[in-house]
Design a protein around this motif. Sequence first.
Motif, PDB file in Angstrom:
ATOM      1  N   ALA A 347       0.792  -1.227   0.000  1.00 39.62           N
ATOM      2  CA  ALA A 347       0.000   0.000   0.000  1.00 39.62           C
ATOM      3  C   ALA A 347       0.823   1.277   0.000  1.00 39.62           C
ATOM      4  CB  ALA A 347      -0.960   0.011   1.194  1.00 39.62           C
ATOM      5  N   TRP A 348       2.004   1.313   0.693  1.00 35.01           N
ATOM      6  CA  TRP A 348       2.700   2.575   0.904  1.00 35.01           C
ATOM      7  C   TRP A 348       4.198   2.440   0.647  1.00 35.01           C
ATOM      8  CZ3 TRP A 348      -0.188   6.772   1.415  1.00 35.01           C
ATOM      9  CH2 TRP A 348      -1.509   6.606   1.837  1.00 35.01           C
ATOM     10  N   GLU A 349       4.724   3.415  -0.097  1.00 29.00           N
ATOM     11  CA  GLU A 349       6.165   3.548  -0.325  1.00 29.00           C
ATOM     12  C   GLU A 349       6.675   4.724   0.500  1.00 29.00           C
ATOM     13  OE1 GLU A 349       7.645   1.253  -2.529  1.00 29.00           O
ATOM     14  OE2 GLU A 349       5.612   0.441  -2.349  1.00 29.00           O
ATOM     15  N   GLU A 350       7.955   4.662   0.925  1.00 26.31           N
ATOM     16  CA  GLU A 350       8.434   5.731   1.804  1.00 26.31           C
ATOM     17  C   GLU A 350       9.861   6.155   1.494  1.00 26.31           C
ATOM     18  OE1 GLU A 350      10.084   4.401   5.968  1.00 26.31           O
ATOM     19  OE2 GLU A 350       8.209   3.295   5.597  1.00 26.31           O
ATOM     20  N   VAL A 351      10.140   7.429   1.823  1.00 27.06           N
ATOM     21  CA  VAL A 351      11.489   7.977   1.809  1.00 27.06           C
ATOM     22  C   VAL A 351      11.786   8.479   3.215  1.00 27.06           C
ATOM     23  CG1 VAL A 351      13.025   9.758   0.910  1.00 27.06           C
ATOM     24  CG2 VAL A 351      11.394   8.631  -0.626  1.00 27.06           C
ATOM     25  N   ASP A 352      12.901   8.024   3.764  1.00 30.62           N
ATOM     26  CA  ASP A 352      13.332   8.447   5.090  1.00 30.62           C
ATOM     27  C   ASP A 352      14.539   9.364   4.954  1.00 30.62           C
ATOM     28  OD1 ASP A 352      11.607   6.578   6.787  1.00 30.62           O
ATOM     29  OD2 ASP A 352      12.635   5.148   5.502  1.00 30.62           O
ATOM     30  N   ALA A 353      14.662  10.325   5.856  1.00 30.86           N
ATOM     31  CA  ALA A 353      15.820  11.222   5.886  1.00 30.86           C
ATOM     32  C   ALA A 353      16.162  11.498   7.335  1.00 30.86           C
ATOM     33  CB  ALA A 353      15.520  12.524   5.148  1.00 30.86           C
ATOM     34  N   VAL A 354      17.382  11.126   7.727  1.00 30.96           N
ATOM     35  CA  VAL A 354      17.802  11.255   9.122  1.00 30.96           C
ATOM     36  C   VAL A 354      19.248  11.732   9.166  1.00 30.96           C
ATOM     37  CG1 VAL A 354      16.231   9.457   9.940  1.00 30.96           C
ATOM     38  CG2 VAL A 354      18.552   8.838   9.217  1.00 30.96           C
ATOM     39  N   ALA A 355      19.672  12.176  10.336  1.00 32.27           N
ATOM     40  CA  ALA A 355      21.060  12.550  10.529  1.00 32.27           C
ATOM     41  C   ALA A 355      21.941  11.321  10.366  1.00 32.27           C
ATOM     42  CB  ALA A 355      21.266  13.167  11.908  1.00 32.27           C
ATOM     43  N   ALA A 383       5.507   4.693  18.514  1.00 30.43           N
ATOM     44  CA  ALA A 383       6.481   5.108  19.527  1.00 30.43           C
ATOM     45  C   ALA A 383       7.806   4.395  19.309  1.00 30.43           C
ATOM     46  CB  ALA A 383       5.945   4.805  20.925  1.00 30.43           C
ATOM     47  N   GLY A 384       8.880   5.154  19.375  1.00 28.33           N
ATOM     48  CA  GLY A 384      10.206   4.580  19.222  1.00 28.33           C
ATOM     49  C   GLY A 384      10.646   4.368  17.794  1.00 28.33           C
ATOM     50  N   THR A 385       9.826   4.784  16.831  1.00 31.51           N
ATOM     51  CA  THR A 385      10.183   4.609  15.424  1.00 31.51           C
ATOM     52  C   THR A 385      10.417   5.966  14.762  1.00 31.51           C
ATOM     53  OG1 THR A 385       7.908   4.694  14.557  1.00 31.51           O
ATOM     54  CG2 THR A 385       8.725   2.558  15.318  1.00 31.51           C
ATOM     55  N   VAL A 386      11.105   5.921  13.635  1.00 35.76           N
ATOM     56  CA  VAL A 386      11.330   7.114  12.820  1.00 35.76           C
ATOM     57  C   VAL A 386      10.346   7.084  11.662  1.00 35.76           C
ATOM     58  CG1 VAL A 386      12.965   8.367  11.372  1.00 35.76           C
ATOM     59  CG2 VAL A 386      13.765   7.193  13.430  1.00 35.76           C
ATOM     60  N   LEU A 387       9.510   8.096  11.549  1.00 34.16           N
ATOM     61  CA  LEU A 387       8.524   8.148  10.473  1.00 34.16           C
ATOM     62  C   LEU A 387       9.147   8.763   9.227  1.00 34.16           C
ATOM     63  CD1 LEU A 387       5.358   9.273  12.447  1.00 34.16           C
ATOM     64  CD2 LEU A 387       6.055   6.951  11.808  1.00 34.16           C
ATOM     65  N   PRO A 388       8.674   8.363   8.055  1.00 33.70           N
ATOM     66  CA  PRO A 388       9.251   8.898   6.810  1.00 33.70           C
ATOM     67  C   PRO A 388       8.970  10.377   6.635  1.00 33.70           C
ATOM     68  CG  PRO A 388       7.287   7.588   6.349  1.00 33.70           C
ATOM     69  CD  PRO A 388       7.599   7.385   7.795  1.00 33.70           C
ATOM     70  N   VAL A 389       9.840  11.044   5.867  1.00 34.65           N
ATOM     71  CA  VAL A 389       9.582  12.439   5.513  1.00 34.65           C
ATOM     72  C   VAL A 389       8.618  12.520   4.342  1.00 34.65           C
ATOM     73  CG1 VAL A 389      11.787  13.251   6.393  1.00 34.65           C
ATOM     74  CG2 VAL A 389      11.607  12.571   3.989  1.00 34.65           C
ATOM     75  N   LEU A 390       8.421  11.388   3.660  1.00 35.99           N
ATOM     76  CA  LEU A 390       7.528  11.369   2.501  1.00 35.99           C
ATOM     77  C   LEU A 390       7.042   9.947   2.302  1.00 35.99           C
ATOM     78  CD1 LEU A 390       8.130  12.997  -0.946  1.00 35.99           C
ATOM     79  CD2 LEU A 390       7.768  10.546  -0.841  1.00 35.99           C
ATOM     80  N   GLU A 391       5.757   9.812   1.965  1.00 38.02           N
ATOM     81  CA  GLU A 391       5.206   8.522   1.580  1.00 38.02           C
ATOM     82  C   GLU A 391       4.206   8.740   0.455  1.00 38.02           C
ATOM     83  OE1 GLU A 391       3.032   6.694   4.781  1.00 38.02           O
ATOM     84  OE2 GLU A 391       1.595   8.346   4.940  1.00 38.02           O
TER      85      GLU A 391
END
Length: 477
Positions: A347-355, A383-391
Amino acid sequence: VDDDNSIFEGDIDRLAEAGVTKGCNPPTNDRYCPSDPVTRGEMAAFLVRALGYADPGAGDRFVDDDNSIFEGDIDRLAEAGVTKGCNPPTNDRYCPDQPVRRDEMASFLGRALGLTPMVPPPRPTVELTEVAGNYTIPVHLAAPAGDDRLFIVEKRGTVQLVDGGSQVSRPFLDISSEVINSGEMGLLSIAFHPAYADNGRFFVYYSGSLRSGGSGDHTSYVSEFTVSSDPDVASSSETVILTVDQPYSNHNGGQLAFGPDGYLYIGLGDGGSGGDPGENGQNPHTLLGSLLRIDVDGPGTYQIPADNPFADGADGAPEVWAYGLRNPWRFSFDGDQLYIGDVGQGAWEEVDAVAADTGGLNFGWDRLEGTHCYEPATGCSSAGTVLPVLEYGHAEGCSVTGGHVYRGSELPHLDGRYFYADYCQGWIKSFRLVDGAATDRQTEDLGDIGSVYSFGVDGQGELYVLTTTGVHRFTAS
């Protein structure tokens, strides 16, 4: 106090003399933050102070500036006919927290000062220029820093070399006899050591036969090679650095890249099938579903960096830098920022961006798919997860292809834009990362380019895209 050495220091001081500026963080007046972006609310305050607009009449002009410290300034601009909302022609939104682009700034000033519109110059446009040669399923492109050649990875197990704009007749590397080339398996990426010009070392990731005593479908290999005495041909001597048995044929990840810290990063999928049946994504004790980080410059095949989050092995595998990934087919570094394109389930594709220097992050799979519950289907916690900057959902595409931030010199208007694509739909899109948010999103009009396998960057930082129609360079049209 913080505009020293800025090329705009004189301009900033003139604004202060005129009573226009209030610093970067009002009401503290000794900071200006000349390099920080300006929000729409801050821009409103600038204009009101510069132009002396009167207090607004009764009534709230915009529905989304309530409680903003800039609400009064925004309403004054509305009375003066300067604002048109955050998303014209809708006039009931202002989005005071959104950044202001330079073209939006020009529009603000044009309306504020009553300037006569001019015909704008044409916006620089981009086209794709094909790289000469004949390539069979090109899945990765890279080059050592400063090198004028292109190294194009073919899934079948070869690395083709392009020199002076022409494909060299002999492959730089041919390990096709060792590679399983089927489905998502194959030779998947190449990474050159940061000191390649001096030591000739490079690393590849490929799918191969199960090791003696191994179990599963196949084994993923990370191996080291060196260049031979001929700079256009690699030595045939292989040193296997790391192996991971794969339970299924898909979700192999496959990206290698050296980070800004000089360590080698390795992207591994969750092991395959569908829905993570091995529950690998949320298990940092397995290498599957993770981004690994190893030191290839110490004794032995590799060492564990002392600051890896699970270096002692107590709470996770020592090699694991981050986990909770489904299939990080492509990731990249931009200075101190790490971008990951993680392929979704259904259902969902994601892009993550982190330090890039933050280890131990959990990107959520398979508890989450993007920002949405996957297991359990409802009532999960992020909780405790990093959410994507884009999906994006599967109405838009079906498999994200992560890319790169453009830092070349030929297309300066693209500087700082992150490019990504969808394999199924064949579109390429981009955004700028501002304060951890994907802003200024746009779709690139590049025609029918086929399915997108991967992006790549050459030794000068120019951007390429590899598709079912060939290898293409981003150029100015």
